[in-house]
Design a protein around this motif. Structure first.
Motif, short mmCIF file in Angstrom:
data_model
loop_
_atom_site.label_atom_id
_atom_site.label_comp_id
_atom_site.label_asym_id
_atom_site.label_seq_id
_atom_site.Cartn_x
_atom_site.Cartn_y
_atom_site.Cartn_z
N GLU A 14 0.76 -1.16 -0.12
CA GLU A 14 0.04 -0.03 0.11
C GLU A 14 0.70 1.29 -0.06
OE1 GLU A 14 -2.58 -0.58 3.33
OE2 GLU A 14 -3.31 -2.24 2.70
N ALA A 15 1.80 1.22 0.87
CA ALA A 15 2.53 2.39 1.05
C ALA A 15 3.77 2.70 -0.17
CB ALA A 15 3.37 2.59 2.27
N TYR A 16 4.09 1.78 -0.89
CA TYR A 16 5.34 1.96 -1.65
C TYR A 16 4.99 1.09 -3.26
CZ TYR A 16 7.32 2.84 2.46
OH TYR A 16 7.29 3.51 3.84
N GLY A 17 3.80 0.59 -3.25
CA GLY A 17 3.32 0.11 -4.61
C GLY A 17 4.28 -1.14 -5.13
N ILE A 18 4.74 -1.78 -4.12
CA ILE A 18 5.43 -3.09 -4.67
C ILE A 18 4.84 -4.11 -4.09
CG2 ILE A 18 7.66 -1.77 -5.26
CD1 ILE A 18 8.82 -2.50 -2.60
N SER A 19 5.18 -5.51 -4.50
CA SER A 19 4.56 -6.64 -3.67
C SER A 19 5.92 -7.51 -3.70
CB SER A 19 3.72 -7.29 -4.86
OG SER A 19 4.42 -7.76 -6.07
N GLY A 20 7.07 -7.35 -4.07
CA GLY A 20 8.37 -8.14 -3.44
C GLY A 20 9.52 -7.57 -3.76
N ALA A 21 10.54 -7.92 -2.88
CA ALA A 21 11.98 -7.42 -3.10
C ALA A 21 12.69 -8.69 -2.84
CB ALA A 21 12.18 -6.25 -2.39
N PRO A 22 14.03 -8.68 -3.58
CA PRO A 22 14.80 -9.88 -3.26
C PRO A 22 15.57 -9.75 -1.72
CG PRO A 22 15.72 -8.59 -5.13
CD PRO A 22 14.49 -8.03 -4.77
N ARG A 23 15.80 -10.63 -1.24
CA ARG A 23 16.42 -10.72 0.16
C ARG A 23 17.56 -9.77 0.29
NH1 ARG A 23 20.22 -12.96 3.39
NH2 ARG A 23 19.70 -13.76 5.24
N GLN A 24 18.39 -9.66 -0.62
CA GLN A 24 19.69 -8.88 -0.34
C GLN A 24 19.25 -7.23 -0.51
OE1 GLN A 24 22.80 -10.12 0.55
NE2 GLN A 24 22.89 -7.94 0.68
N ALA A 25 18.20 -7.07 -1.44
CA ALA A 25 17.75 -5.72 -1.39
C ALA A 25 17.16 -5.13 -0.31
CB ALA A 25 16.78 -5.55 -2.43
N MET A 26 16.45 -6.04 0.53
CA MET A 26 15.73 -5.75 1.82
C MET A 26 17.13 -5.43 2.93
SD MET A 26 12.45 -7.98 2.46
CE MET A 26 11.07 -8.08 1.43
N ILE A 27 17.92 -6.45 2.77
CA ILE A 27 19.21 -6.14 3.76
C ILE A 27 19.72 -4.92 3.42
CG2 ILE A 27 21.38 -7.21 4.33
CD1 ILE A 27 20.30 -10.04 3.76
N ASN A 28 20.28 -4.62 2.23
CA ASN A 28 21.03 -3.46 1.80
C ASN A 28 20.14 -2.19 2.18
OD1 ASN A 28 22.92 -5.14 1.13
ND2 ASN A 28 23.37 -4.53 -1.03
N TYR A 29 18.72 -2.29 1.88
CA TYR A 29 18.13 -0.97 2.29
C TYR A 29 18.28 -0.44 3.69
CZ TYR A 29 14.30 2.27 1.60
OH TYR A 29 13.30 3.21 1.46
N GLY A 30 18.20 -1.59 4.56
CA GLY A 30 18.37 -1.14 5.91
C GLY A 30 19.82 -0.77 6.29
N ARG A 31 20.69 -1.43 5.48
CA ARG A 31 22.30 -1.15 5.60
C ARG A 31 22.39 0.42 5.40
NH1 ARG A 31 25.40 -6.66 4.01
NH2 ARG A 31 25.08 -7.55 6.03
N VAL A 32 22.02 0.76 4.04
CA VAL A 32 22.00 2.14 3.71
C VAL A 32 21.64 3.22 4.72
CG1 VAL A 32 21.18 3.85 1.88
CG2 VAL A 32 22.19 1.55 1.30
N LEU A 33 20.33 2.88 5.17
CA LEU A 33 19.89 3.65 6.54
C LEU A 33 20.73 3.65 7.69
CD1 LEU A 33 15.91 2.59 6.12
CD2 LEU A 33 17.21 4.83 5.15
N MET A 34 21.26 2.68 7.88
CA MET A 34 22.17 2.74 9.01
C MET A 34 23.30 3.54 8.70
SD MET A 34 22.21 -1.23 10.37
CE MET A 34 23.18 -0.96 11.81
N ALA A 35 23.99 3.24 7.49
CA ALA A 35 25.15 4.23 7.27
C ALA A 35 24.80 5.68 7.15
CB ALA A 35 25.71 3.97 5.84
N ILE A 36 23.75 6.09 6.82
CA ILE A 36 23.39 7.58 6.66
C ILE A 36 23.03 7.67 8.20
CG2 ILE A 36 21.68 9.18 6.03
CD1 ILE A 36 21.04 7.54 3.51
N ALA A 37 22.17 7.17 9.01
CA ALA A 37 22.13 7.64 10.35
C ALA A 37 23.22 7.48 11.36
CB ALA A 37 20.74 6.68 11.05
N GLY A 38 24.01 6.60 10.87
CA GLY A 38 25.60 6.56 11.71
C GLY A 38 26.62 7.60 11.43
#
Length: 161
Positions: A14-38
């Motif tokens: 609903e929020a992003y208009g997608i139904s799936g993502a590869p496992r590594q994409a989900m991992i890297n999305y969070g990792r990018v956010l950690m790199a920015i917030a850190g």
């Protein structure tokens, strides 16, 4: 796309208009956010908790969330991480989403530090997100917080915010 897609939650659809993502994409999305917030030297507990809650809400599994625990965000290469962020919709762009979530995560501890703001600006530039869009996303997040606080006041929900 040849990689196996993991389904996202109803929220993700609903929020992003997608139904799936590869496992590594989900991992890297969070990792990018950690790199920015850190960028201010650490990912604080409230920032990390925000990330885990958001990713869980999005549909990330516990094994994906576990990938964040020992991640060295201080030496992360955003370019390498970004290259793996893909979803099942060709027209979806990670840039605005990442900047939006990075701003939210950076402010989760009550402080949007100058170093975090600078890292967000640099990430936005790397992701081809114009500075006016960054300013608009910052204003949107402030408005969303104000609306949440108004709702809490109307329904007499007392929060620590």
């Amino acid at each position: 796309m040849s990689e196996q897609m993991l389904p996202v939650s109803d929220f993700g659809r609903e929020a992003y208009g997608i139904s799936g993502a590869p496992r590594q994409a989900m991992i890297n999305y969070g990792r990018v956010l950690m790199a920015i917030a850190g960028a201010d030297g650490e990912v604080s507990k409230p920032e990390y908790d925000w990330l885990v809650a958001h990713q869980r809400k999005f549909g990330a599994t516990e094994d994906i969330l576990a990938e964040y625990e020992d991640f060295d965000y201080r030496s992360a290469d955003l370019g390498e991480l970004l290259a793996e962020i893909k979803v099942d919709v060709e027209t979806w762009s990670s840039g605005p989403h990442l900047i939006y979530h990075a701003i939210q995560m950076c402010g989760a501890d009550g402080v949007y530090a100058d170093a975090e703001r600078a890292k967000v600006a640099q990430a936005a530039k790397d992701l081809a997100v114009p500075s006016d869009v960054v300013l608009t996303l910052e204003a949107l997040i402030a408005m969303e917080k104000a609306v949440y606080n108004m709702r809490a006041a109307i329904f007499h929900i007392h929060t620590l915010d």
